[in-house]
Design a protein around this motif. Structure first.
Motif, PDB file in Angstrom:
ATOM      1  N   ASP A  59       0.815  -1.221   0.000  1.00 41.60           N
ATOM      2  CA  ASP A  59       0.000   0.000   0.000  1.00 41.60           C
ATOM      3  C   ASP A  59       0.846   1.267   0.000  1.00 41.60           C
ATOM      4  O   ASP A  59       0.282   2.384  -0.007  1.00 41.60           O
ATOM      5  N   LEU A  60       2.185   1.154  -0.014  1.00 37.29           N
ATOM      6  CA  LEU A  60       3.025   2.348  -0.038  1.00 37.29           C
ATOM      7  C   LEU A  60       2.897   3.041  -1.381  1.00 37.29           C
ATOM      8  O   LEU A  60       3.017   2.412  -2.439  1.00 37.29           O
ATOM      9  N   PRO A  61       2.679   4.395  -1.379  1.00 41.22           N
ATOM     10  CA  PRO A  61       2.516   5.094  -2.668  1.00 41.22           C
ATOM     11  C   PRO A  61       3.837   5.276  -3.421  1.00 41.22           C
ATOM     12  O   PRO A  61       3.854   5.296  -4.651  1.00 41.22           O
ATOM     13  N   ASP A  62       4.939   5.389  -2.673  1.00 38.66           N
ATOM     14  CA  ASP A  62       6.252   5.618  -3.313  1.00 38.66           C
ATOM     15  C   ASP A  62       6.815   4.286  -3.788  1.00 38.66           C
ATOM     16  O   ASP A  62       7.099   3.376  -2.992  1.00 38.66           O
ATOM     17  N   GLU A  63       7.034   4.146  -5.108  1.00 40.52           N
ATOM     18  CA  GLU A  63       7.510   2.872  -5.671  1.00 40.52           C
ATOM     19  C   GLU A  63       8.924   2.550  -5.202  1.00 40.52           C
ATOM     20  O   GLU A  63       9.240   1.391  -4.919  1.00 40.52           O
ATOM     21  N   ARG A  64       9.782   3.575  -5.097  1.00 46.78           N
ATOM     22  CA  ARG A  64      11.152   3.323  -4.649  1.00 46.78           C
ATOM     23  C   ARG A  64      11.173   2.816  -3.216  1.00 46.78           C
ATOM     24  O   ARG A  64      11.902   1.880  -2.879  1.00 46.78           O
ATOM     25  N   GLN A  65      10.374   3.448  -2.352  1.00 47.38           N
ATOM     26  CA  GLN A  65      10.295   2.989  -0.976  1.00 47.38           C
ATOM     27  C   GLN A  65       9.705   1.586  -0.897  1.00 47.38           C
ATOM     28  O   GLN A  65      10.145   0.746  -0.079  1.00 47.38           O
ATOM     29  N   ARG A  66       8.723   1.292  -1.757  1.00 44.31           N
ATOM     30  CA  ARG A  66       8.102  -0.031  -1.756  1.00 44.31           C
ATOM     31  C   ARG A  66       9.104  -1.102  -2.184  1.00 44.31           C
ATOM     32  O   ARG A  66       9.193  -2.174  -1.567  1.00 44.31           O
ATOM     33  N   ASP A  67       9.893  -0.819  -3.221  1.00 48.22           N
ATOM     34  CA  ASP A  67      10.895  -1.795  -3.672  1.00 48.22           C
ATOM     35  C   ASP A  67      11.981  -2.027  -2.613  1.00 48.22           C
ATOM     36  O   ASP A  67      12.416  -3.164  -2.385  1.00 48.22           O
ATOM     37  N   ALA A  68      12.423  -0.927  -1.953  1.00 43.08           N
ATOM     38  CA  ALA A  68      13.451  -1.076  -0.918  1.00 43.08           C
ATOM     39  C   ALA A  68      12.920  -1.894   0.254  1.00 43.08           C
ATOM     40  O   ALA A  68      13.633  -2.748   0.817  1.00 43.08           O
ATOM     41  N   ALA A  69      11.650  -1.649   0.626  1.00 46.73           N
ATOM     42  CA  ALA A  69      11.055  -2.397   1.732  1.00 46.73           C
ATOM     43  C   ALA A  69      10.905  -3.870   1.376  1.00 46.73           C
ATOM     44  O   ALA A  69      11.133  -4.754   2.219  1.00 46.73           O
ATOM     45  N   GLU A  70      10.533  -4.153   0.127  1.00 46.63           N
ATOM     46  CA  GLU A  70      10.392  -5.549  -0.294  1.00 46.63           C
ATOM     47  C   GLU A  70      11.749  -6.270  -0.268  1.00 46.63           C
ATOM     48  O   GLU A  70      11.828  -7.444   0.107  1.00 46.63           O
ATOM     49  N   ARG A  71      12.822  -5.558  -0.663  1.00 44.60           N
ATOM     50  CA  ARG A  71      14.154  -6.174  -0.602  1.00 44.60           C
ATOM     51  C   ARG A  71      14.550  -6.477   0.844  1.00 44.60           C
ATOM     52  O   ARG A  71      15.120  -7.524   1.144  1.00 44.60           O
ATOM     53  N   ASP A  72      14.236  -5.541   1.743  1.00 45.25           N
ATOM     54  CA  ASP A  72      14.564  -5.774   3.149  1.00 45.25           C
ATOM     55  C   ASP A  72      13.796  -6.974   3.704  1.00 45.25           C
ATOM     56  O   ASP A  72      14.355  -7.796   4.450  1.00 45.25           O
TER      57      ASP A  72
ATOM     58  N   LEU B  73      12.661  -9.501   1.995  1.00 45.28           N
ATOM     59  CA  LEU B  73      13.209 -10.715   1.378  1.00 45.28           C
ATOM     60  C   LEU B  73      14.503 -11.137   2.065  1.00 45.28           C
ATOM     61  O   LEU B  73      14.719 -12.330   2.325  1.00 45.28           O
ATOM     62  N   GLN B  74      15.356 -10.160   2.369  1.00 44.16           N
ATOM     63  CA  GLN B  74      16.614 -10.488   3.050  1.00 44.16           C
ATOM     64  C   GLN B  74      16.362 -10.991   4.468  1.00 44.16           C
ATOM     65  O   GLN B  74      17.075 -11.880   4.959  1.00 44.16           O
ATOM     66  N   MET B  75      15.335 -10.433   5.127  1.00 43.15           N
ATOM     67  CA  MET B  75      15.008 -10.912   6.470  1.00 43.15           C
ATOM     68  C   MET B  75      14.516 -12.356   6.424  1.00 43.15           C
ATOM     69  O   MET B  75      14.877 -13.175   7.284  1.00 43.15           O
ATOM     70  N   ARG B  76      13.697 -12.686   5.421  1.00 44.59           N
ATOM     71  CA  ARG B  76      13.248 -14.076   5.281  1.00 44.59           C
ATOM     72  C   ARG B  76      14.431 -15.010   5.015  1.00 44.59           C
ATOM     73  O   ARG B  76      14.502 -16.121   5.557  1.00 44.59           O
ATOM     74  N   GLN B  77      15.356 -14.558   4.180  1.00 46.61           N
ATOM     75  CA  GLN B  77      16.527 -15.378   3.889  1.00 46.61           C
ATOM     76  C   GLN B  77      17.389 -15.562   5.137  1.00 46.61           C
ATOM     77  O   GLN B  77      17.933 -16.638   5.402  1.00 46.61           O
ATOM     78  N   LEU B  78      17.510 -14.475   5.925  1.00 42.90           N
ATOM     79  CA  LEU B  78      18.273 -14.562   7.161  1.00 42.90           C
ATOM     80  C   LEU B  78      17.642 -15.560   8.123  1.00 42.90           C
ATOM     81  O   LEU B  78      18.339 -16.357   8.756  1.00 42.90           O
ATOM     82  N   LEU B  79      16.314 -15.535   8.232  1.00 43.62           N
ATOM     83  CA  LEU B  79      15.632 -16.494   9.104  1.00 43.62           C
ATOM     84  C   LEU B  79      15.855 -17.925   8.621  1.00 43.62           C
ATOM     85  O   LEU B  79      16.102 -18.840   9.409  1.00 43.62           O
ATOM     86  N   SER B  80      15.763 -18.100   7.315  1.00 45.15           N
ATOM     87  CA  SER B  80      15.948 -19.440   6.758  1.00 45.15           C
ATOM     88  C   SER B  80      17.367 -19.953   6.999  1.00 45.15           C
ATOM     89  O   SER B  80      17.568 -21.109   7.406  1.00 45.15           O
ATOM     90  N   ASP B  81      18.357 -19.080   6.774  1.00 44.21           N
ATOM     91  CA  ASP B  81      19.749 -19.501   6.977  1.00 44.21           C
ATOM     92  C   ASP B  81      20.039 -19.774   8.447  1.00 44.21           C
ATOM     93  O   ASP B  81      20.736 -20.741   8.780  1.00 44.21           O
TER      94      ASP B  81
END
Length: 442
Positions: free
Chosen positions: A257-270, A272-280
């Motif tokens: 629901d974030l209106p800023d696309e750049r902020q939305r992409d950065a948040a999605e990357r974070d 994703l990395q948090m999920r990967q960190l949990l998995s590792d």
């Protein structure tokens, strides 16, 4: 109930028993040899014969001694009389034991001086005559020289061989008895080395000396506590991962629901990395008692075929991955999912920091070696040992902007260790890093 002797006492008893057995064996062989040579039980052949010769010469009148000397002398035995003691040979070898034993028999009939020596031969060995000089009552010196077979028999070569053989057998039996005492310790060492791997074996049953039994009991209790701690840690991380996964899912829905696309992409990357960190983290925290990082039975996997399949399905650029040398078959006992994760972590690490990877699978002397090499910045020599620690990243040689949790190489090292192998990192000639995983071949 009888008290069990300690390990130190057992070793002392074994050593003492071996020495006593050696002495008794030497004495028995000596008695058998003496009885076979003389048919007597209380006389030794050579000293007894020398004493008899001296006594005979003492009782023989001077005018009849030459005849007696002729009768005593032969090819191997030569007897003569001298007015003075013979000079000592320059390269002679004194035999005080034979002289002492001869004098002992002679002393029963009256004290006489005795000297025995063995001359060196032409080849600097002891082929020269065995000479025994005995002082007679009238002042003359009886010189007895033994040569050839008679000299060798007098020196007891057959007896020496029998004694050496007996001592060798006693030594072998002592070593076998000692090995039996330390065998539980050897099995304990093997159990410790395999602890937490796919080839883990149960500790040996407590037996042997009290110290060894206490050590085995202590290891068994420690092993059970370690498995309990690891199981508890795995359950804790699994619970944390589950709960954090729920919050990350909610956060992911709100990010949409974030209106800023750049902020939305950065948040999605974070996220994703948090999920990967949990998995590792969960993969690294799994209990060692399972022997691997994936559930399921062990199976025979051809590592070369797995490499071809995983690289073909890899999400990265195909041209960046080169297959250099693949020995086939390269079979190892493992879970295929674990090997795939090990391979992908190494490849991703090479692609992340170098943009390319060269892969080889080699079969060497009962081991299968997987090599993943790159031409990146490499790892500083003082950091090689630390990069396999969880959450450690070599900031000076690898760029933190590339991301990552610092668990990739730690997971690779952990999987390799659990499978009975090892991970080795070394600088690559010409620049870059060479990661080598060695696993036992099937």
């Amino acid at each position: 109930m009888w008290l069990r002797p300690g390990l130190a006492l057992r070793l002392i008893l074994l050593t003492s028993a071996a020495l006593l057995l050696a002495v008794l064996t030497m004495y028995g062989v000596f008695q058998l040899q003496r009885h076979a040579d003389t048919g007597q039980d209380l006389r030794l052949p050579l000293p007894d014969q020398m004493a008899a010769i001296a006594e005979l010469l003492d009782r023989t009148p001077a005018e009849q001694r030459p005849l007696v000397l002729r009768a005593l002398s032969s090819v191997d035995l030569r007897v003569n009389l001298q007015d003075h003691w013979p000079p000592k040979a320059e390269q002679g070898f004194a035999l005080p034991r034979i002289a002492w034993m001869t004098a002992r028999y002679l002393n029963a009939l009256g004290e006489r001086p005795v000297r025995a020596e063995l001359e060196r031969g032409a080849d600097d060995d002891f082929r020269g005559p065995l000479r025994i000089a005995i002082g007679l009552r009238d002042g003359q010196i009886a010189v007895v020289e033994l040569r050839g077979p008679l000299m060798r028999a007098a020196l007891g070569r057959p007896l020496v061989r029998l004694m050496m053989l007996a001592l060798l057998m006693i030594g072998v039996l002592s070593l076998l008895a000692l090995k039996r005492q330390i065998q539980p310790l050897e099995r304990l060492v093997e159990a410790v080395e395999r602890f937490g791997t796919a080839r883990e074996i149960p500790p040996p049953p407590p037996k042997g000396a009290p110290e060894v039994r206490r050590l085995l009991d202590a290891f068994t209790r420690m092993r059970e506590r370690m498995h309990g701690l690891l199981e508890g840690r795995a359950q804790l991380f699994a619970a944390i991962s589950h709960d954090l996964g729920t919050y990350l899912t909610r956060l992911r829905l709100r990010v949409d629901d974030l209106p800023d696309e750049r902020q939305r992409d950065a948040a999605e990357r974070d996220i994703l990395q948090m999920r990967q960190l949990l998995s590792d983290t969960l993969a690294l925290a799994r209990p060692r008692s399972t022997g691997d990082t994936q559930a399921g039975p062990q199976e025979i996997v051809d590592l070369s075929m797995l490499v071809r399949r995983e690289i073909a399905a890899h999400a990265g650029p195909a041209q960046a991955i080169q297959l250099c040398e693949l020995d086939e078959p390269a079979r190892v006992c493992a879970r295929e999912a674990s090997l795939a994760r090990l391979l992908n972590n190494l490849v991703d690490n090479a692609l992340k920091y170098a943009g390319s990877a060269q892969i080889s699978v080699l079969s060497r002397r009962g081991l299968i070696e997987l090599r993943v090499e790159d031409r990146g910045p490499g790892i500083a020599a003082d950091e090689i040992e630390r990069v396999t620690e969880p959450f450690y990243r070599g900031d000076r040689s690898r760029n933190l902007d590339a991301g990552g949790s610092g668990l990739g190489l730690a997971i690779v090292s952990d999987i390799a260790r659990r499978l009975g192998g090892e991970l080795e990192l070394r600088p690559r000639e010409g620049g870059g890093l060479s990661a080598r995983v060695r696993l036992p071949a099937v």
